[in-house]
Design a protein around this motif. Structure first.
Motif, PDB file in Angstrom:
ATOM      1  N   VAL A 150       0.857  -1.185   0.000  1.00  0.00           N
ATOM      2  CA  VAL A 150       0.000   0.000   0.000  1.00  0.00           C
ATOM      3  C   VAL A 150       0.892   1.234   0.000  1.00  0.00           C
ATOM      4  O   VAL A 150       1.844   1.310   0.782  1.00  0.00           O
ATOM      5  CB  VAL A 150      -0.916   0.023   1.246  1.00  0.00           C
ATOM      6  CG1 VAL A 150      -1.951   1.139   1.140  1.00  0.00           C
ATOM      7  CG2 VAL A 150      -1.612  -1.325   1.432  1.00  0.00           C
ATOM      8  N   THR A 151       0.602   2.197  -0.865  1.00  0.00           N
ATOM      9  CA  THR A 151       1.421   3.404  -0.874  1.00  0.00           C
ATOM     10  C   THR A 151       0.644   4.603  -0.367  1.00  0.00           C
ATOM     11  O   THR A 151      -0.592   4.641  -0.429  1.00  0.00           O
ATOM     12  CB  THR A 151       1.926   3.760  -2.291  1.00  0.00           C
ATOM     13  OG1 THR A 151       0.904   4.463  -3.004  1.00  0.00           O
ATOM     14  CG2 THR A 151       2.342   2.532  -3.064  1.00  0.00           C
ATOM     15  N   ASP A 152       1.386   5.574   0.096  1.00  0.00           N
ATOM     16  CA  ASP A 152       0.816   6.893   0.308  1.00  0.00           C
ATOM     17  C   ASP A 152       0.908   7.633  -1.032  1.00  0.00           C
ATOM     18  O   ASP A 152       1.107   7.012  -2.079  1.00  0.00           O
ATOM     19  CB  ASP A 152       1.563   7.631   1.424  1.00  0.00           C
ATOM     20  CG  ASP A 152       0.602   8.516   2.207  1.00  0.00           C
ATOM     21  OD1 ASP A 152      -0.118   7.984   3.063  1.00  0.00           O
ATOM     22  OD2 ASP A 152       0.580   9.731   1.947  1.00  0.00           O
ATOM     23  N   VAL A 153       0.784   8.933  -1.028  1.00  0.00           N
ATOM     24  CA  VAL A 153       0.819   9.702  -2.271  1.00  0.00           C
ATOM     25  C   VAL A 153       2.023  10.630  -2.265  1.00  0.00           C
ATOM     26  O   VAL A 153       2.357  11.229  -1.248  1.00  0.00           O
ATOM     27  CB  VAL A 153      -0.492  10.496  -2.456  1.00  0.00           C
ATOM     28  CG1 VAL A 153      -0.379  11.491  -3.603  1.00  0.00           C
ATOM     29  CG2 VAL A 153      -1.644   9.519  -2.718  1.00  0.00           C
TER      30      VAL A 153
ATOM     31  N   LYS B 142      -1.732 -12.458   5.455  1.00  0.00           N
ATOM     32  CA  LYS B 142      -0.805 -11.916   4.467  1.00  0.00           C
ATOM     33  C   LYS B 142       0.103 -10.862   5.073  1.00  0.00           C
ATOM     34  O   LYS B 142      -0.238 -10.215   6.065  1.00  0.00           O
ATOM     35  CB  LYS B 142      -1.579 -11.304   3.295  1.00  0.00           C
ATOM     36  CG  LYS B 142      -2.052 -12.315   2.276  1.00  0.00           C
ATOM     37  CD  LYS B 142      -2.402 -11.629   0.958  1.00  0.00           C
ATOM     38  CE  LYS B 142      -2.653 -12.646  -0.136  1.00  0.00           C
ATOM     39  NZ  LYS B 142      -2.940 -11.994  -1.435  1.00  0.00           N
ATOM     40  N   THR B 143       1.261 -10.672   4.449  1.00  0.00           N
ATOM     41  CA  THR B 143       2.146  -9.575   4.810  1.00  0.00           C
ATOM     42  C   THR B 143       1.654  -8.318   4.099  1.00  0.00           C
ATOM     43  O   THR B 143       1.444  -8.319   2.881  1.00  0.00           O
ATOM     44  CB  THR B 143       3.586  -9.862   4.375  1.00  0.00           C
ATOM     45  OG1 THR B 143       4.044 -11.035   5.065  1.00  0.00           O
ATOM     46  CG2 THR B 143       4.506  -8.688   4.684  1.00  0.00           C
ATOM     47  N   VAL B 144       1.459  -7.239   4.867  1.00  0.00           N
ATOM     48  CA  VAL B 144       1.061  -5.958   4.289  1.00  0.00           C
ATOM     49  C   VAL B 144       2.166  -4.956   4.535  1.00  0.00           C
ATOM     50  O   VAL B 144       2.658  -4.793   5.649  1.00  0.00           O
ATOM     51  CB  VAL B 144      -0.266  -5.453   4.906  1.00  0.00           C
ATOM     52  CG1 VAL B 144      -0.642  -4.085   4.329  1.00  0.00           C
ATOM     53  CG2 VAL B 144      -1.389  -6.462   4.656  1.00  0.00           C
ATOM     54  N   ILE B 145       2.595  -4.283   3.466  1.00  0.00           N
ATOM     55  CA  ILE B 145       3.700  -3.332   3.532  1.00  0.00           C
ATOM     56  C   ILE B 145       3.172  -1.956   3.156  1.00  0.00           C
ATOM     57  O   ILE B 145       2.503  -1.800   2.124  1.00  0.00           O
ATOM     58  CB  ILE B 145       4.832  -3.738   2.567  1.00  0.00           C
ATOM     59  CG1 ILE B 145       5.373  -5.111   2.950  1.00  0.00           C
ATOM     60  CG2 ILE B 145       5.936  -2.680   2.544  1.00  0.00           C
ATOM     61  CD1 ILE B 145       6.204  -5.760   1.864  1.00  0.00           C
ATOM     62  N   CYS B 146       3.463  -0.956   3.972  1.00  0.00           N
ATOM     63  CA  CYS B 146       3.068   0.421   3.668  1.00  0.00           C
ATOM     64  C   CYS B 146       4.308   1.195   3.246  1.00  0.00           C
ATOM     65  O   CYS B 146       5.306   1.231   3.979  1.00  0.00           O
ATOM     66  CB  CYS B 146       2.425   1.087   4.868  1.00  0.00           C
ATOM     67  SG  CYS B 146       1.917   2.788   4.547  1.00  0.00           S
ATOM     68  N   VAL B 147       4.275   1.802   2.065  1.00  0.00           N
ATOM     69  CA  VAL B 147       5.369   2.612   1.548  1.00  0.00           C
ATOM     70  C   VAL B 147       4.983   4.075   1.680  1.00  0.00           C
ATOM     71  O   VAL B 147       3.883   4.477   1.252  1.00  0.00           O
ATOM     72  CB  VAL B 147       5.665   2.273   0.081  1.00  0.00           C
ATOM     73  CG1 VAL B 147       6.830   3.124  -0.440  1.00  0.00           C
ATOM     74  CG2 VAL B 147       5.989   0.800  -0.076  1.00  0.00           C
ATOM     75  N   SER B 148       5.862   4.874   2.256  1.00  0.00           N
ATOM     76  CA  SER B 148       5.536   6.283   2.463  1.00  0.00           C
ATOM     77  C   SER B 148       6.789   7.122   2.285  1.00  0.00           C
ATOM     78  O   SER B 148       7.905   6.601   2.220  1.00  0.00           O
ATOM     79  CB  SER B 148       4.954   6.489   3.869  1.00  0.00           C
ATOM     80  OG  SER B 148       4.385   7.763   3.995  1.00  0.00           O
ATOM     81  N   GLY B 149       6.625   8.435   2.170  1.00  0.00           N
ATOM     82  CA  GLY B 149       7.766   9.358   2.147  1.00  0.00           C
ATOM     83  C   GLY B 149       8.160   9.825   0.770  1.00  0.00           C
ATOM     84  O   GLY B 149       7.927   9.174  -0.230  1.00  0.00           O
ATOM     85  N   ASP B 150       8.771  10.998   0.711  1.00  0.00           N
ATOM     86  CA  ASP B 150       9.309  11.571  -0.529  1.00  0.00           C
ATOM     87  C   ASP B 150      10.819  11.648  -0.480  1.00  0.00           C
ATOM     88  O   ASP B 150      11.418  12.280  -1.313  1.00  0.00           O
ATOM     89  CB  ASP B 150       8.728  12.975  -0.754  1.00  0.00           C
ATOM     90  CG  ASP B 150       7.336  12.908  -1.359  1.00  0.00           C
ATOM     91  OD1 ASP B 150       6.918  11.820  -1.786  1.00  0.00           O
ATOM     92  OD2 ASP B 150       6.663  13.942  -1.391  1.00  0.00           O
TER      93      ASP B 150
END
Length: 436
Positions: A380-383, A428-436
């Motif tokens: 899952v990503t942020d924006v 399931k493994t859930v990964i959150c991607v965030s940051g610029d």
């Protein structure tokens, strides 16, 4: 048998197969919470904020294919859902949002925590209504779930005043509902599909342009079969990524301002652009008069209003993506496109997207490690730039899923949506991607 509105609300959720409810209590919804307290079939997830709640319901819905369900109080509780409703509306996510409301005799009197949430959200959801008669409560809830799930999925909002919640009435919950003026398309026009396939078969430089509609329809397997049967290369929007495995030899990459050179060149040079489940928004088209200038354009979409809205198309087909692809597979055959695919491969090799010129750890390195270490996961990503790096370097197939806010580009979406995805997929493994 008569029952309170609150009891019918709980019964309706059970009838609709709701297993998880994302809910935050407040004065105008507290009676609904009291009714929920007496049952143990529906898990109630308590967030820290209503906006986090609706993003969590969104992540739950996208990752499971089920309808996300929310419950909040009136006024500020309801208005905190607005960004999440707009997010789900842009990306066609089925949500049913219940809001408490002040009693009907106070509506319009500027009562404490009274907001016309139906008026606020009418233009950003499929259906929004305030229940003003207790006897219509069951029908309205049934209608809400039906509209959210059918046709082009999306969010709906049901506003329930406090007196309607407390009032006794029929305990009947309808099995079916008819919505006047709402006729979601369920078939495929065989003649238009045949016409489209005839054009495709005569092409020398065809491409499939795949949008989020294919993923929403859960048609990844069928889309992979179609590209393998025809040999036609596949380009995706960000929301369409994963429609076929990204390591598939027929996959070119993302299109548009956040796409790669080969994809954009292929669309510019193609003679047939076969689009399935995309809105042709400005992020992929750029200048409309320069988009696919040499191509006959075929467009399949479940939403009639999306066809020829931004890009004029030659063959329009209103249909569910999966049903249309299944129909196409009946007539599909190998096409002589090897020379065209070689040209696209040369563009990919000559102009790759990489970060090799940067020293040290880069986003590309991080995402490549995620590809290696977590083959079965939900990412899952942020924006922001994190989203764009992820959509470039994350490998997707049937075991790995990407969730991201595409149409609205909602900042703060990633973390709560990841929580919702984890709740819906505990193994399931859930990964959150965030940051610029």
């Amino acid at each position: 048998m008569e029952m309170k509105g609150t009891e019918l609300f709980v019964k309706a959720l059970k009838e609709e197969g709701v297993e998880t409810l994302f809910a935050y209590p407040g004065g105008m919804a507290i009676d609904l919470f009291d009714a929920l307290y007496g049952q143990d079939e529906i898990d109630v997830v308590l967030p820290r904020h209503e906006q986090g709640l609706i993003h969590a319901a969104d992540g739950y819905a996208r990752s499971t294919g089920k309808t996300g369900v929310c419950l909040v109080t009136s006024g500020p509780g309801a208005t905190n859902l607005v960004t999440g409703i707009a997010t789900a509306n842009f990306d066609s996510v089925p949500l049913v949002c219940f809001t408490g409301q002040v009693p009907t005799h106070l509506i319009g009197n500027d009562a404490f925590q009274e907001v016309d949430i139906v008026g606020v959200t009418r233009n950003i959801c499929k259906y929004a209504v305030t229940v003003r008669e207790r006897e219509k409560l069951g029908e309205v809830i049934k209608k809400a779930f039906y509209i959210a799930r059918t046709g082009k999925p999306g969010p709906v909002l049901v506003d329930i005043p406090k007196d309607i919640q407390q009032e006794y009435g029929s305990g009947e919950y309808p099995d079916t509902v008819t919505v006047r003026g709402y006729r979601p398309n369920t078939g495929v026009h065989a003649g238009q599909i045949r016409r489209a396939m005839d054009v495709l078969e005569k092409a020398s430089r065809p491409v499939f342009l795949i949008g989020g509609g294919v993923n929403i329809a859960r048609a990844q397997k069928e889309m992979t079969m179609l590209t393998e049967k025809t040999g036609v290369p596949v380009i995706t929007t960000i929301m369409g990524k994963g429609a076929i495995p990204t390591n598939h030899p027929n996959y070119v990459g993302n299109i548009g301002m956040h796409g790669n050179y080969a994809s954009n060149q292929a669309v510019t040079r193609c003679d047939v652009l076969f689009s399935i489940g995309t809105r042709f928004n400005d992020r992929i088209t750029g200048k409309i008069n320069e988009f696919a200038p040499h191509a006959k354009i075929i467009h399949i979409d479940i939403d009639t209003a999306s066809i020829s809205r931004n890009i004029q198309v030659d063959i329009p087909i209103v249909a569910d993506a999966r049903e249309a692809i299944l129909k196409m597979l009946e007539d599909a055959k190998p096409l002589p496109v090897e020379e065209w695919k070689r040209q696209i491969s040369e563009w990919k090799e000559e102009y790759p997207i990489h970060m090799k010129k940067y020293q040290g750890m880069t986003p590309q390195i991080i995402l490549e490690e995620i590809n290696k270490m977590f083959p079965e996961s939900i990412v899952v990503t942020d924006v922001g730039q994190n989203q764009l790096w992820t959509t470039q370097y994350l490998e997707l197939d049937e075991k790995r899923q990407l969730l991201t806010s595409g149409g609205l580009g909602t900042m703060g979406y990633g973390f709560p949506a990841a929580i919702g995805a984890q709740i819906g997929n505990p193994d399931k493994t859930v990964i959150c991607v965030s940051g610029d």
